[in-house]
Design an enzyme around this catalytic site. Structure first.
Site, mmCIF file in Angstrom:
data_model
loop_
_atom_site.group_PDB
_atom_site.id
_atom_site.type_symbol
_atom_site.label_atom_id
_atom_site.label_comp_id
_atom_site.label_asym_id
_atom_site.label_seq_id
_atom_site.Cartn_x
_atom_site.Cartn_y
_atom_site.Cartn_z
ATOM 1 N N TYR A 81 3.007 -1.900 -12.134
ATOM 2 C CA TYR A 81 2.259 -1.298 -10.857
ATOM 3 C C TYR A 81 1.125 -0.513 -11.708
ATOM 4 O O TYR A 81 1.260 0.497 -11.602
ATOM 5 C CB TYR A 81 3.050 -0.659 -10.017
ATOM 6 N N TYR A 100 9.998 -0.690 -0.477
ATOM 7 C CA TYR A 100 9.022 0.448 -0.624
ATOM 8 C C TYR A 100 9.503 1.943 -0.339
ATOM 9 O O TYR A 100 8.995 2.782 -0.826
ATOM 10 C CB TYR A 100 7.786 0.181 0.382
HETATM 11 C C1 LIG Z 1 1.063 -3.604 -1.599
HETATM 12 S S1 LIG Z 1 0.339 -4.487 -0.001
HETATM 13 C C2 LIG Z 1 1.095 -5.655 -0.194
HETATM 14 C C3 LIG Z 1 0.449 -6.998 -0.338
HETATM 15 C C4 LIG Z 1 -0.215 -7.503 1.102
HETATM 16 N N1 LIG Z 1 0.557 -8.403 1.648
HETATM 17 C C5 LIG Z 1 -1.634 -8.061 1.139
HETATM 18 O O1 LIG Z 1 -1.812 -9.022 1.416
HETATM 19 O O2 LIG Z 1 -2.513 -7.267 0.458
HETATM 20 C C6 LIG Z 1 1.141 -3.504 1.043
HETATM 21 C C7 LIG Z 1 1.024 -3.631 2.451
HETATM 22 O O3 LIG Z 1 1.421 -4.871 3.119
HETATM 23 C C8 LIG Z 1 2.165 -4.959 4.044
HETATM 24 N N2 LIG Z 1 3.275 -5.272 4.096
HETATM 25 C C9 LIG Z 1 4.100 -5.290 3.029
HETATM 26 N N3 LIG Z 1 5.320 -5.904 3.242
HETATM 27 C C10 LIG Z 1 5.387 -5.713 4.399
HETATM 28 C C11 LIG Z 1 6.721 -5.855 5.467
HETATM 29 N N4 LIG Z 1 7.986 -6.240 4.807
HETATM 30 N N5 LIG Z 1 6.421 -5.815 6.635
HETATM 31 C C12 LIG Z 1 5.321 -5.559 7.198
HETATM 32 N N6 LIG Z 1 4.065 -5.152 6.333
HETATM 33 C C13 LIG Z 1 4.286 -5.424 4.944
HETATM 34 C C14 LIG Z 1 1.605 -3.422 4.653
HETATM 35 O O4 LIG Z 1 0.445 -3.608 5.321
HETATM 36 C C15 LIG Z 1 1.261 -2.642 3.346
HETATM 37 O O5 LIG Z 1 0.805 -1.549 3.530
#
Ligand SMILES: C[S@@+](CC[C@H](N)C(=O)[O-])C[C@H]1O[C@@H](n2cnc3c(N)ncnc32)[C@H](O)[C@@H]1O
Ligand SMILES: [Zn+2]
Length: 180
Positions: A30, A106
């Protein structure tokens, strides 16, 4: 290790492995810029999609970039995160088959904005916050409710401290528990 970013049913895009991964393997770092908590708040105020990871020192946050920061959350994860000498790594917590999305829990904390989870796991807890944080929030809500109830009950007391039998409805209360 062959990792690819592609659309995910959980959220937008996620990270997938094109080769099997053995339990215990170090999958990806990370990586990202080290910033302060205050800077993280400033950068991401009001933004629900973030790439932040708080280090164990309680003061430093990684503003992630690269593959490691693109893993989605799941309540039934196949990876876990570990901090080793100030660097953060994702490890496989079970054997992972080629084609699977890589996900970790998370266990969010320290915030009150809603963070609904769409991981789709059978045991999804409905939120990306940790169980401990949710329990803390429930206790806080219960204390707030109790304070409001005792403020309402207090409105029915006279100067002698004995309750009156007034049938008037209690005065409306604001959030702090004081009558308007
Ligand atoms: C580190 S990013 C992960 C990558 C993200 N999917 C992207 O396309 O940029 C983290 C964000 O992804 C979304 N996310 C990740 N896992 C999720 C889950 N299980 N349910 C809803 N939102 C999620 C949330 O908005 C979170 O703040
Ligand atoms: Zn979930």
């Amino acid at each position: 290790m062959s990792l690819v970013v592609r659309p995910s049913p959980i959220h937008s895009v996620g990270v997938y492995t094109s080769k099997p991964i053995r339990k215990g393997a170090r999958v990806v770092e990370y990586a990202g810029e080290r910033i302060t908590l205050e800077e993280a708040d400033r950068r991401y105020d009001g933004i629900s999609r973030t790439y932040l990871y708080g280090l164990d020192d309680g003061k430093t946050v990684i503003d992630g970039h690269g593959l490691g920061a693109y893993l989605n959350h799941s309540c039934d994860p196949n990876c876990e995160v570990d901090e080793i000498k100030g660097r953060v790594w994702l490890f496989a917590i079970r054997d992972i088959a080629a084609g699977e999305e890589l996900v970790w829990d998370y266990n969010l904390y320290d915030d009150e904005d809603p963070a609904p989870c769409h991981c789709g796991a059978r045991k999804c807890r409905g939120t990306m916050y940790s169980r401990e944080w949710m329990a803390k929030m429930r206790r806080k809500e219960a204390r707030k409710k109790k304070k409001l109830e005792s403020a309402v009950a207090g409105n029915g007391r006279n100067e002698t401290g004995k309750g009156t039998t007034s049938s008037r409805a209690p005065a409306p209360l604001n959030e702090a528990g004081f009558s308007r």
